[in-house]
Motif scaffolding. Sequence first.
Motif, PDB file in Angstrom:
ATOM      1  N   SER A  67       0.842  -1.189   0.000  1.00  0.00           N
ATOM      2  CA  SER A  67       0.000   0.000   0.000  1.00  0.00           C
ATOM      3  C   SER A  67       0.880   1.243   0.000  1.00  0.00           C
ATOM      4  N   SER A  68       0.361   2.313  -0.614  1.00  0.00           N
ATOM      5  CA  SER A  68       1.089   3.579  -0.634  1.00  0.00           C
ATOM      6  C   SER A  68       0.827   4.404   0.624  1.00  0.00           C
ATOM      7  N   VAL A  69      -0.083   3.941   1.469  1.00  0.00           N
ATOM      8  CA  VAL A  69      -0.382   4.612   2.735  1.00  0.00           C
ATOM      9  C   VAL A  69      -0.244   3.583   3.855  1.00  0.00           C
ATOM     10  N   PRO A  70       0.001   4.032   5.090  1.00  0.00           N
ATOM     11  CA  PRO A  70       0.148   3.088   6.198  1.00  0.00           C
ATOM     12  C   PRO A  70      -1.071   2.189   6.357  1.00  0.00           C
ATOM     13  N   VAL A  71      -0.835   0.893   6.524  1.00  0.00           N
ATOM     14  CA  VAL A  71      -1.926  -0.066   6.698  1.00  0.00           C
ATOM     15  C   VAL A  71      -2.288  -0.196   8.176  1.00  0.00           C
ATOM     16  N   THR A  72      -1.283  -0.231   9.047  1.00  0.00           N
ATOM     17  CA  THR A  72      -1.515  -0.336  10.488  1.00  0.00           C
ATOM     18  C   THR A  72      -1.689   1.059  11.070  1.00  0.00           C
ATOM     19  N   THR A  73      -2.846   1.322  11.636  1.00  0.00           N
ATOM     20  CA  THR A  73      -3.136   2.651  12.167  1.00  0.00           C
ATOM     21  C   THR A  73      -3.344   2.658  13.677  1.00  0.00           C
ATOM     22  N   GLU A  74      -3.424   1.475  14.286  1.00  0.00           N
ATOM     23  CA  GLU A  74      -3.596   1.366  15.731  1.00  0.00           C
ATOM     24  C   GLU A  74      -2.730   0.224  16.260  1.00  0.00           C
ATOM     25  N   ILE A 110       3.045  -7.444  19.667  1.00  0.00           N
ATOM     26  CA  ILE A 110       2.360  -6.162  19.599  1.00  0.00           C
ATOM     27  C   ILE A 110       2.790  -5.449  18.322  1.00  0.00           C
ATOM     28  N   ASP A 111       1.830  -5.237  17.439  1.00  0.00           N
ATOM     29  CA  ASP A 111       2.083  -4.527  16.189  1.00  0.00           C
ATOM     30  C   ASP A 111       1.739  -3.053  16.396  1.00  0.00           C
ATOM     31  N   THR A 112       2.540  -2.169  15.840  1.00  0.00           N
ATOM     32  CA  THR A 112       2.345  -0.739  16.079  1.00  0.00           C
ATOM     33  C   THR A 112       2.350   0.043  14.776  1.00  0.00           C
ATOM     34  N   PRO A 113       1.679   1.200  14.763  1.00  0.00           N
ATOM     35  CA  PRO A 113       1.820   2.108  13.629  1.00  0.00           C
ATOM     36  C   PRO A 113       3.221   2.732  13.646  1.00  0.00           C
ATOM     37  N   ASP A 114       3.540   3.477  12.636  1.00  0.00           N
ATOM     38  CA  ASP A 114       4.809   4.193  12.563  1.00  0.00           C
ATOM     39  C   ASP A 114       4.779   5.342  13.577  1.00  0.00           C
ATOM     40  N   ILE A 115       5.628   5.253  14.591  1.00  0.00           N
ATOM     41  CA  ILE A 115       5.732   6.349  15.565  1.00  0.00           C
ATOM     42  C   ILE A 115       7.013   7.154  15.357  1.00  0.00           C
ATOM     43  N   PHE A 116       7.742   6.841  14.284  1.00  0.00           N
ATOM     44  CA  PHE A 116       9.026   7.493  14.048  1.00  0.00           C
ATOM     45  C   PHE A 116       8.990   8.520  12.920  1.00  0.00           C
ATOM     46  N   ASP A 117       7.877   8.606  12.232  1.00  0.00           N
ATOM     47  CA  ASP A 117       7.760   9.538  11.118  1.00  0.00           C
ATOM     48  C   ASP A 117       7.707  10.970  11.652  1.00  0.00           C
ATOM     49  N   ASP A 118       8.638  11.806  11.212  1.00  0.00           N
ATOM     50  CA  ASP A 118       8.698  13.187  11.692  1.00  0.00           C
ATOM     51  C   ASP A 118       7.496  14.015  11.261  1.00  0.00           C
ATOM     52  N   ASP A 119       6.765  13.541  10.258  1.00  0.00           N
ATOM     53  CA  ASP A 119       5.610  14.285   9.761  1.00  0.00           C
ATOM     54  C   ASP A 119       4.332  13.998  10.546  1.00  0.00           C
ATOM     55  N   ILE A 120       4.388  13.024  11.433  1.00  0.00           N
ATOM     56  CA  ILE A 120       3.214  12.684  12.236  1.00  0.00           C
ATOM     57  C   ILE A 120       3.146  13.602  13.450  1.00  0.00           C
ATOM     58  N   LYS A 121       1.963  14.075  13.769  1.00  0.00           N
ATOM     59  CA  LYS A 121       1.790  14.974  14.912  1.00  0.00           C
ATOM     60  C   LYS A 121       2.227  14.304  16.210  1.00  0.00           C
ATOM     61  N   SER A 122       2.865  15.086  17.080  1.00  0.00           N
ATOM     62  CA  SER A 122       3.340  14.559  18.358  1.00  0.00           C
ATOM     63  C   SER A 122       2.202  13.983  19.193  1.00  0.00           C
ATOM     64  N   SER A 123       1.049  14.608  19.135  1.00  0.00           N
ATOM     65  CA  SER A 123      -0.083  14.131  19.924  1.00  0.00           C
ATOM     66  C   SER A 123      -0.517  12.736  19.479  1.00  0.00           C
ATOM     67  N   VAL A 124      -0.462  12.479  18.171  1.00  0.00           N
ATOM     68  CA  VAL A 124      -0.829  11.165  17.641  1.00  0.00           C
ATOM     69  C   VAL A 124       0.211  10.133  18.054  1.00  0.00           C
ATOM     70  N   LYS A 125       1.497  10.487  17.933  1.00  0.00           N
ATOM     71  CA  LYS A 125       2.564   9.576  18.357  1.00  0.00           C
ATOM     72  C   LYS A 125       2.397   9.213  19.825  1.00  0.00           C
ATOM     73  N   ASN A 126       2.148  10.216  20.658  1.00  0.00           N
ATOM     74  CA  ASN A 126       2.019   9.973  22.096  1.00  0.00           C
ATOM     75  C   ASN A 126       0.854   9.043  22.401  1.00  0.00           C
ATOM     76  N   GLN A 127      -0.230   9.166  21.648  1.00  0.00           N
ATOM     77  CA  GLN A 127      -1.370   8.266  21.839  1.00  0.00           C
ATOM     78  C   GLN A 127      -0.978   6.825  21.548  1.00  0.00           C
ATOM     79  N   HIS A 128      -0.231   6.633  20.454  1.00  0.00           N
ATOM     80  CA  HIS A 128       0.194   5.276  20.093  1.00  0.00           C
ATOM     81  C   HIS A 128       1.155   4.710  21.131  1.00  0.00           C
ATOM     82  N   VAL A 129       2.100   5.525  21.597  1.00  0.00           N
ATOM     83  CA  VAL A 129       3.073   5.061  22.597  1.00  0.00           C
ATOM     84  C   VAL A 129       2.356   4.705  23.892  1.00  0.00           C
ATOM     85  N   THR A 130       1.415   5.531  24.311  1.00  0.00           N
ATOM     86  CA  THR A 130       0.654   5.255  25.532  1.00  0.00           C
ATOM     87  C   THR A 130      -0.106   3.944  25.409  1.00  0.00           C
ATOM     88  N   LYS A 131      -0.760   3.735  24.265  1.00  0.00           N
ATOM     89  CA  LYS A 131      -1.502   2.490  24.057  1.00  0.00           C
ATOM     90  C   LYS A 131      -0.565   1.290  24.077  1.00  0.00           C
TER      91      LYS A 131
END
Length: 227
Positions: free
Chosen positions: A74-81, A97-118
């Motif tokens: 896919s040209s877009v991320p498949v795993t979102t949660e 535990i499968d995770t979305p991309d939390i390393f992409d600099d273009d992703i909002k910090s708030s979204v990254k933090n939500q994924h890390v917390t989960k």
Amino acid sequence: METDNTQSLSAASYQLPFKCGRYIIELFPGPKQSIKENHSDNKLNLVLLGMSGTGKSASGNTILGKKQFLSRASSVPVTTECQVAETVINGTCVRVIDTPDIFDDDIKSSVKNQHVTKCKQLLQSEPCVFLLVMQVGRFTDGERDILRKLEKAFGSEAKEQTVILFTRGEDLQRADLNLEDFLQGCQPELMNIAEQCERRCVVFENKATRQHQVTELLQTVDEMLNK
């Protein structure tokens, strides 16, 4: 397209030289956690981390022995949660535990933090190993400081609990290279990442159902946690 292998893994059918009895590991500051040897509740967390498109979900399916996580080109991320699935290997409940991309600099910090917390919530208190998934033949600018990003998300000791999992091992075979050959010829920045992880590296071919890949991974995990 990956084969959907739904065969159940069990201690009787899938024996590995893998023990949890001596594992004492601290993921976050606080009292150390341990698991008793041969206890039926033995558990181990394997957390798949990495950039989008590196093969995290496919690698999780390889470990589980069945297609549990959605994985497709896919040209877009498949795993979102963050997602979790379990299997039993040699008497140990392995929680992947499968995770979305939390390393992409273009992703909002708030979204990254939500994924890390989960992800941290899913870890509970069992021993944890981070599987840093990277693709053979692809090393991006975003991966150059990936260990710093890992430590920012999971703590300063995270790289000491990290194994690098290279995907697309079939590309190495076609080039008649083994893992050591690949590391010797890779970019200095990638070699530095491998060195910081004490060269704890394994290779997966996710299009193949080769049990020795999982065996090698868990042997590496065993050596790391019992060092």
